[in-house]
Motif scaffolding. Sequence first.
Motif, PDB file in Angstrom:
ATOM      1  N   LEU A   1       0.965  -1.165  -0.017  1.00 16.84           N
ATOM      2  CA  LEU A   1       0.183  -0.015  -0.039  1.00 16.84           C
ATOM      3  C   LEU A   1       1.024   1.112  -0.001  1.00 16.84           C
ATOM      4  O   LEU A   1       1.824   1.283   0.860  1.00 16.84           O
ATOM      5  N   THR A   2       0.678   2.237  -0.962  1.00 13.01           N
ATOM      6  CA  THR A   2       1.348   3.503  -0.816  1.00 13.01           C
ATOM      7  C   THR A   2       0.348   4.410  -0.839  1.00 13.01           C
ATOM      8  O   THR A   2      -0.588   4.480  -1.170  1.00 13.01           O
ATOM      9  N   LEU A   3       0.927   5.733  -0.634  1.00 10.82           N
ATOM     10  CA  LEU A   3       0.160   6.864  -0.511  1.00 10.82           C
ATOM     11  C   LEU A   3      -0.284   7.387  -2.023  1.00 10.82           C
ATOM     12  O   LEU A   3      -1.350   8.223  -2.216  1.00 10.82           O
ATOM     13  N   ALA A   4       0.678   7.030  -2.816  1.00 11.61           N
ATOM     14  CA  ALA A   4       0.349   7.396  -4.139  1.00 11.61           C
ATOM     15  C   ALA A   4       1.269   6.613  -5.401  1.00 11.61           C
ATOM     16  O   ALA A   4       2.064   5.994  -4.850  1.00 11.61           O
ATOM     17  N   CYS A   5       0.529   6.347  -6.486  1.00 10.32           N
ATOM     18  CA  CYS A   5       1.254   5.536  -7.488  1.00 10.32           C
ATOM     19  C   CYS A   5       0.953   6.275  -8.928  1.00 10.32           C
ATOM     20  O   CYS A   5      -0.251   6.300  -9.340  1.00 10.32           O
ATOM     21  N   GLY A   6       2.002   6.886  -9.426  1.00 14.18           N
ATOM     22  CA  GLY A   6       1.734   7.782 -10.538  1.00 14.18           C
ATOM     23  C   GLY A   6       1.429   6.776 -11.744  1.00 14.18           C
ATOM     24  O   GLY A   6       0.323   7.220 -12.553  1.00 14.18           O
ATOM     25  N   THR A   7       1.858   5.641 -12.075  1.00 20.54           N
ATOM     26  CA  THR A   7       1.596   4.841 -13.007  1.00 20.54           C
ATOM     27  C   THR A   7       0.091   4.093 -12.962  1.00 20.54           C
ATOM     28  O   THR A   7      -0.711   3.925 -13.949  1.00 20.54           O
ATOM     29  N   ALA A   8      -0.298   4.052 -11.657  1.00 19.60           N
ATOM     30  CA  ALA A   8      -1.544   3.517 -11.613  1.00 19.60           C
ATOM     31  C   ALA A   8      -2.733   4.574 -12.035  1.00 19.60           C
ATOM     32  O   ALA A   8      -3.797   4.234 -12.158  1.00 19.60           O
ATOM     33  N   ALA A   9      -2.419   5.969 -11.625  1.00 20.70           N
ATOM     34  CA  ALA A   9      -3.194   7.081 -11.807  1.00 20.70           C
ATOM     35  C   ALA A   9      -3.361   6.815 -13.578  1.00 20.70           C
ATOM     36  O   ALA A   9      -4.473   7.098 -13.887  1.00 20.70           O
ATOM     37  N   CYS A  10      -2.117   6.854 -13.967  1.00 23.36           N
ATOM     38  CA  CYS A  10      -2.329   6.901 -15.596  1.00 23.36           C
ATOM     39  C   CYS A  10      -3.051   5.718 -16.096  1.00 23.36           C
ATOM     40  O   CYS A  10      -3.965   5.729 -17.077  1.00 23.36           O
ATOM     41  N   ALA A  11      -2.678   4.434 -15.511  1.00 26.96           N
ATOM     42  CA  ALA A  11      -3.563   3.381 -16.079  1.00 26.96           C
ATOM     43  C   ALA A  11      -5.014   3.327 -15.835  1.00 26.96           C
ATOM     44  O   ALA A  11      -5.925   2.994 -16.694  1.00 26.96           O
ATOM     45  N   ALA A  12      -5.457   3.800 -14.401  1.00 23.11           N
ATOM     46  CA  ALA A  12      -6.912   3.964 -14.234  1.00 23.11           C
ATOM     47  C   ALA A  12      -7.414   5.171 -15.147  1.00 23.11           C
ATOM     48  O   ALA A  12      -8.607   4.978 -15.699  1.00 23.11           O
ATOM     49  N   ALA A  13      -6.959   6.286 -15.430  1.00 20.71           N
ATOM     50  CA  ALA A  13      -7.302   7.251 -16.362  1.00 20.71           C
ATOM     51  C   ALA A  13      -7.546   6.960 -17.694  1.00 20.71           C
ATOM     52  O   ALA A  13      -8.693   6.920 -18.141  1.00 20.71           O
ATOM     53  N   VAL A  14      -6.538   6.007 -18.177  1.00 23.98           N
ATOM     54  CA  VAL A  14      -6.813   5.578 -19.622  1.00 23.98           C
ATOM     55  C   VAL A  14      -8.119   4.444 -19.644  1.00 23.98           C
ATOM     56  O   VAL A  14      -8.617   4.373 -20.645  1.00 23.98           O
ATOM     57  N   SER A  15      -7.999   3.881 -18.662  1.00 24.22           N
ATOM     58  CA  SER A  15      -9.117   2.775 -18.629  1.00 24.22           C
ATOM     59  C   SER A  15     -10.409   3.210 -18.274  1.00 24.22           C
ATOM     60  O   SER A  15     -11.275   2.608 -19.045  1.00 24.22           O
ATOM     61  N   ALA A  16     -10.213   4.493 -17.742  1.00 25.51           N
ATOM     62  CA  ALA A  16     -11.712   5.018 -17.229  1.00 25.51           C
ATOM     63  C   ALA A  16     -12.396   5.490 -18.706  1.00 25.51           C
ATOM     64  O   ALA A  16     -13.357   5.493 -18.856  1.00 25.51           O
ATOM     65  N   ALA A  17     -11.306   6.143 -19.345  1.00 24.58           N
ATOM     66  CA  ALA A  17     -11.855   6.738 -20.790  1.00 24.58           C
ATOM     67  C   ALA A  17     -12.230   5.731 -21.472  1.00 24.58           C
ATOM     68  O   ALA A  17     -13.172   5.842 -22.406  1.00 24.58           O
ATOM     69  N   ARG A  18     -11.170   4.629 -21.851  1.00 24.44           N
ATOM     70  CA  ARG A  18     -11.702   3.718 -22.971  1.00 24.44           C
ATOM     71  C   ARG A  18     -12.802   2.667 -22.756  1.00 24.44           C
ATOM     72  O   ARG A  18     -13.569   1.835 -23.452  1.00 24.44           O
ATOM     73  N   THR A  19     -13.222   2.879 -21.280  1.00 23.21           N
ATOM     74  CA  THR A  19     -14.694   2.263 -20.771  1.00 23.21           C
ATOM     75  C   THR A  19     -15.707   3.053 -20.843  1.00 23.21           C
ATOM     76  O   THR A  19     -16.765   2.820 -20.367  1.00 23.21           O
TER      77      THR A  19
END
Length: 290
Positions: free
Chosen positions: A222-240
């Motif tokens: 568990l971390t306080l932030a993950c930059g690549t996860a934010a990127c992966a979530a953003a593109v996945s939210a857009a493509r869905t």
Amino acid sequence: MTVLNDRPYAKMNGLGNEILVVDLRGSVARVTGEDARALSRRRETHFDQLMAVHDPHTPGTAAFMRILNADGSEVSACGNGTRCVADLLMQETGVRELALETSAGLLVCEAGIRPGEVTVDMGAPKFGWADIPLAEAFADTRAIELQLGPIEAPLIHSPSVANVGNPHAIFWVNDLSVVDLRRAGPMLESHPLFPERANISLAKVTSREAITLKVWERGAGLTLACGTAACAAAVSAARTGRTGRDVIVTLPGGPLRIVWRESDDHILMTGPAELEHRGRLTAEMFSDAA
Ligand SMILES: N[C@H](CCC[C@H](N)C(=O)O)C(=O)O
């Protein structure tokens, strides 16, 4: 005596994601997984990721970076860590734009408007099942067959998967505490479906422009932030179809702005980088007594 003795380091963070930048420019020293685990165990050098900064491999780039997780595993991408290294090198040289390189490719970084703010072009995401990678073929990686909880009423299921230099699985939830990520995270991180393991996120979409995220990081927990996860979530939210291509992703440590550019599918991540303290590595930091 390790060859890392006396090398300078900068302890930084990106929205609370603990980053240790070790400056190995001008030397042939390399950080091993064992070195990383020893340093991560110590209070003064504890990190989620270690960014080893080496002389550039490619003309026109400022440095080549090797990235190690707290468990000593070597990975190809770290968004928060890249912002920290970029900020450090831009402070050192006074430039406002530079390129860094990792084994996943080039990362163009630009100083933001506010002090310590950096925008990184993280490149284009990959969505093919073999690019994530997954252990078996899935035609539609917007929602793959993976679930946790009772078969007839799973607590989380059908994650989107993406590779943004590293592998991510994003579960879409209405309640970020629907599962305890401390327990679900390690199980999913090492699920046989992920031959290289995976970073696991719970994502709650709160508007067409906003996502709240909690992340269990591969090799760090568990971390306080993950930059690549934010990127992966953003593109996945857009493509869905859940959001547009310009979103604020709020992690426990704070917000990142992610823009998935239409023209070339590159992901632009903007957020802070903070210097906590500087020091020099010592041989005793690598003794098992630590
Ligand atoms: N744990 C990740 C690497 C660090 C990612 C994260 N700290 C970031 O800011 O992107 C992995 O094993 O792929």
